[in-house]
Design an enzyme around this catalytic site. Structure first.
Site, mmCIF file in Angstrom:
data_model
loop_
_atom_site.group_PDB
_atom_site.id
_atom_site.type_symbol
_atom_site.label_atom_id
_atom_site.label_comp_id
_atom_site.label_asym_id
_atom_site.label_seq_id
_atom_site.Cartn_x
_atom_site.Cartn_y
_atom_site.Cartn_z
ATOM 1 C CG ASP A 1 -9.333 0.984 1.332
ATOM 2 O OD1 ASP A 1 -9.828 -0.136 1.501
ATOM 3 O OD2 ASP A 1 -8.915 1.699 2.262
ATOM 4 N N GLY B 1 0.811 -1.212 0.000
ATOM 5 C CA GLY B 1 0.000 0.000 0.000
ATOM 6 C C GLY B 1 0.845 1.263 0.000
ATOM 7 C CB ILE C 1 -14.155 -8.721 1.486
ATOM 8 C CG1 ILE C 1 -15.685 -8.747 1.558
ATOM 9 C CG2 ILE C 1 -13.675 -7.982 0.252
ATOM 10 C CD1 ILE C 1 -16.331 -7.381 1.650
#
Lengths: 427, 427, 427, 427
Positions: free
Chosen positions: C219, C188, C378
């Site tokens: 995201d 990230g 998820i």
């Protein structure tokens, strides 16, 4: 234990019951020593598993009874016994898978390996590569809990499979030469008949080798057991094809969706898939003969249903209507017109063509027919949760039986309980 | 707005760019009044959606550029405009779906209905039943947000579909007679060519009717747009068939799994499904010719791959190898032996047969080949999340364009942005 | 090539464009030899892949343009170059994954390994175990195409991951000591900032080591690129939670289903999942502030919706309403009542409690609220087909760039095209 | 029939068996006429379904037997009878669903409606809205085969549900006032106890109203029946959570995944999900007490497992460890420190916190723990194929019994056969 057991084969009076008993080593190899079950001292099972099946536990084949009905055939209940006939370090087990694919094969393989290892401390397990012929034509595959750890998440069989290749003498030679003393055979009815012959040969040679069958038939066509492994998964997966057929039919004018499902001699998958879906208008199975034309025939029903509802779904088991198909083929032969024979052998293609012909011939109505054959997509999926549990118990039962000195049996669920069924009954 | 827009058709100097402009009502029906976009006063959108697309916003067709490359063709950006050319209460829209099934059809239908209602307060929407011929041969279906509320969770098309049935005069008569002024046409290239003809006839008659195409091709074979709706879902669903083929192949000795996927003139589904799976050894597509025998041929590759790896998976697009197939057919014709022609038309069955023949003919190796055709199981599934989002934006873009007075365009994604593409470009 | 490239950083007149250029070895290590791309002679690619990206190919960051808008920032297009700066046998690559799980991690790992091996003949690839700190605290993992062959079918990361553990000096020491010359860093924004520092240190030491970032954020909150890998899968998987919330809400009187989805600083997953589902009545995201009570507040909206429809579904991104939450926390602190603070940090639990309190406090209506947090379910799924394709192209692009001598860039999709984005732009 | 049946309640000698008999109208309302079963003349069933259950068919509760064990309790076999006690046109049936959601509720509703209509020609069926209190506080819902046609494809309950709301007098008044004579009550143990009270009141009033229970408990915690509907689906769906926990655990160093599953008083879901997954290292259930610290405690086991394997998965049933939790709560109370009590009530959150505390407290090892609670995502899915079949047979059995004049029974599977179980036994 064995002597008591074998007495059970005798009918016990009017209200008594018959036991279909599984062969036991001590029946033909007397004076075998016994050992305490290592499960007894397994710390992992120290609290929950201090439980052994009673030697006299049986399960009746028939559970719908009247108050005065005779008790009938019972099967020996599967499960761990207090005494075993193999020392863990002496066991050399092998596993073979034969015939077509079926969801759950890998779970059964995994659980035989892990069951032998974790429950009985047996760490000498090999896989036979590619079905019966692998006994004599190929190298074996070393099976450990680590090797098989994730295989239950995949479809197919980790060991490979093939049809045929059964040479009893060579197989038993290989078993003897390799020092194998537990043989787990996973396969359909042909395979199990082969297992029975292997068992007889082993008995003839007086070998202390347990031969265990685990019946595999995605069609669920074994009368004695409740259901075969993989069946649940197959019915689940068949829903996709039926849904697709339904959507295709619904979106067209006079749309007909035809789905062929497995079932050579029985319509279990077709019937259960139909029951589960509720979108099927007509289910054709081998057990229930039908005809095409005329009053009460299939075409009449289709026509009526299309007029009522605008679309319909037909599910057909692969073995349904084989009489009609054979008749047409015979005619075709006589007429010396061999074309299309190949096509006719697939009942789904055949019936789809006949339906199309009928509606175009009579200029009755324009129909849109879509034919779906999901067979290989169903066979090849991993087993679902329910089949995973079932395969696990089946494999563990098989292992418990072999360790306890039983042989010549298949592991199977009878009226919700795991049992041992002698070869002569199971097929 | 219109006059400015039409100027954009002219090339703007060396570094300028060409706009492929969509027709606008005010181009052929002058002096039309405009109205403020009702979105402006919609309280549900009061905070987040006070946003309108600028009249000059365009999106280039070509995004891989050099520093001195000319700017080339651009398309008008889709989205809500400040001014609209329809009063909400005057709109009477209709939707028609034509051709084969494709995941997402119901989402597009739903979102046109809901988009018109929730964004523009249009509540007069009808569905044409069963494709183009439904315009003149059937009753229409009333479409409200409530009626279409759950249809996106089902496959197929809520409105029914059919092939052909295009009679321009009767269709435009029906549009005129029923007072329809927005026509949303969802279908493949034939359907869109039909839409173009309808648009021309409407223009000829001087009707204030917006004709909007939403391109539907599961094959993804439209050059201008990024991808067609349903494509993602189809690639996802194709994985099941490829997985099954892989499992079947892996479990047999010299196992070959063959999967036929959609793609008449393009191999997009086959290629993407191959890329997504990583289990495919060979992917045959229409764009890349191949031959069967000899050095560098398919059979040689299969043989090599089986020797290396023991099994393999082949994916073939339905349009691949059609030249070879046609050639064989022609020979068969000449040899006056018509049998089997039907079979040959399915490239999957054909290639499976050729592979089997090759390996049995030369007694090369015993292979086990399983052929899977998942076409109808792929077409009929509901769209996945990604396609649902895409269909939603596509439908909303279509609605914004029609409300703003554009016509004769298809709604499409170009380089990640929703655009309006004139009929003459899109097919 | 390099000298030409670096010229591109200069603005080219009025209609010209700015290139955000990626660093190239030859920029800071002059006189490097080049080699022909081994892809050129790879027989597997002999027909289809005789294609190299032109050195001047670029992709604009901005695709919504006006006819006279300046061309703005462009990125270098990704893809194989004719000349490469590494000899295959000299390459020693390493891969590290850092931060939280995201669908697709294993596909990226697999495709870097397979891309290096199959496209460039590079067979010296190692994995860093458990994130940045694995560079200096653990043994490495040997990565070959065989080892990674099936990992893309599993969720998580084959290499393990951790947060933090960044010690630039130790990491670059390890790179130098181990003779690594290509470093692929998947993670990230924190991870990528770390990559940038590593790149600077490597440059300072004058090492010929390519440092490549592959941005990972479920995201999807990176402004430059179209979407991050795993995002599609996350949106798809989120549908299950939303469906469940919808079913629970629908089956109760005044039923409210609340689903919390990922998104610390952006609401992309929440918004796309909402768009895809069409069952959500309210979607709360960080980008759009809201308040609870009073006119126009959330409670009012819930009350209205329940009265209209009897049930509702709320989706909330984890970063939404953090201002409200912080405010309440601050108050709680001042009131010296620290209890419950922990709870408040989870916005889903917090908002569920506030809603329950509101409706019970005012005795307004009896509601049934069910809260679902599917986050870990998820993150941990394997990537879907669309993400598999995307991860494959992303990884292959990364490999092509490193082989061609680029460094200090992330691989990313810009307007539908794979590009190289310099570290300073990407985060 | 009734007089014979009631005789069966008497024990029949040594080898005889006890029948737990279900109440029958003719037991308390003498001289009732009977009618031929309309199934007899139903053309749709003309070939396959000319089959009625014999009045004396029973199924034993106990199937693991010894050769001289007494026969014990038997239940009446479910199925169509030759004679029925209701004329089709006189039937007015109602269905109510109470308590929490469970996969299959809609299938049961659908099949009662369709069973009554298609098998018995009963077309007067109503749904009670929102559980028991819907009898007296709301309008009813008209149920026809068309209305319920697709509901089995959705989770939840079409009729709505609630807890409590049981007012026997008002409910029986409503039954009487509305002229209802068949009441199908779907719900858990509280609901079934309510059904029993309703049945007693109806009997007291001498009404000819059949009261039928269909036991619903996703926990599968009913001793008499083989399994409750929805259980299979729940176990299947639980796999997703376990897989996610496994992936999260595996990707971190000393990763622990904790999954809480349903099961207040029994660990069936947890155990079966564990058996099905094979990725679980530890399964905690209410039936098997455990302790946290010390020799043989949970923490010791976790520590050992992490050292061996690097990661682990724990499944905990919601009812496990409630003794430990209660003890801690009591202590907390005494210490006047009420904070955190709320948290403690969720055993999953509680055990996760205790594990984290333990490892941080002793500075033993850095662990990464992820907690997943998939409860609502499991409850709300549609039933799988296996449960669809089961629900169908359960509903049809319920209908056959009511039509044949039985009352005060639940429909249930006993040793693989559908039976009628009297209220007093079933709970």
């Amino acid at each position: 234990m064995a002597s008591t057991d074998s007495n059970l084969k005798i009918v016990h009076g009017e209200a008594g019951y018959v036991l279909e008993d599984v062969p036991h080593f001590s029946d033909y190899i007397p004076n075998l020593p016994t050992y305490p079950n290592p499960l007894r001292s397994n710390p992992a099972y120290s609290v929950v598993k201090q439980y052994f099946v009673h030697v006299d536990d049986t399960v009746p084949q028939k559970v719908v009874v009247h108050k005065d009905s005779p008790r009938g055939v019972h099967f020996r209940r599967a499960g761990p016994r207090q005494k075993v006939y193999f020392k863990s370090e002496d066991v050399r087990a092998c596993i073979v898978t034969c015939g077509g694919l079926c969801p759950g094969l890998n779970t059964v393989i995994r659980e035989i390996v892990c069951g032998l290892s974790y429950m009985y401390g047996v760490n000498n397990v090999i896989g036979i590569d590619g079905g019966y012929r692998g006994f004599y034509s190929k190298n074996t595959i070393t099976l450990t809990p680590k090797v098989v750890n994730d295989i239950h998440k995949r479809g197919g069989t980790f060991l490979g499979t093939s049809r045929g290749g059964h040479d009893t003498k060579k197989i038993v030679d290989s078993i003897q030469d390799r020092g194998i003393n537990q043989v787990y055979i996973i396969g359909g009815d042909g395979t199990q008949r082969g297992a029975s012959v292997i068992y007889e040969e082993i008995r003839r040679r007086g070998l202390k080798v347990a031969v265990v069958g685990i019946p595999k038939t995605i069609d669920n066509d074994i009368p004695v057991i409740d259901k075969s492994f993989g069946f649940d998964t197959a019915v689940e997966e068949a829903q996709r094809a039926i849904n697709a057929a339904h959507v295709e039919a619904e979106s067209a004018e006079n749309g007909i969706g035809v789905v062929k499902l497995m079932g050579r001699y029985s319509g279990f998958i077709a019937m259960y898939a139909t029951l589960a879906s509720r979108d099927v208008d007509c289910c054709l199975i081998p057990e229930s003969p039908f005809f095409l034309e005329g009053n009460g025939g299939l075409f009449e029903f289709i026509e009526k249903r299309l007029k009522e509802n605008g679309h319909m779904v037909i599910v057909i088991a692969e073995g349904a209507g084989q009489d009609l198909l054979a008749e047409e083929n015979a005619q075709a032969m006589n007429e010396k017109d061999a074309s299309g024979n190949k096509l006719l052998q697939d009942v789904g293609l055949w019936i789809s063509q006949r339906i199309k012909d009928y509606f175009s011939r009579k200029n009755k109505m324009a129909i849109t027919l879509k034919y779906i054959d999901p067979t290989y997509m169903i066979r090849a999926v991993p087993s679902n949760a329910s089949d995973n549990v079932y395969c696990t118990l089946l494999a563990q039962s098989a292992v418990h039986g072999a360790m306890a000195g039983f042989t010549g049996y298949t592991s199977g669920l009878v009226n919700g309980r795991q049992t041992y069924i002698p070869f002569q009954v199971s097929y």
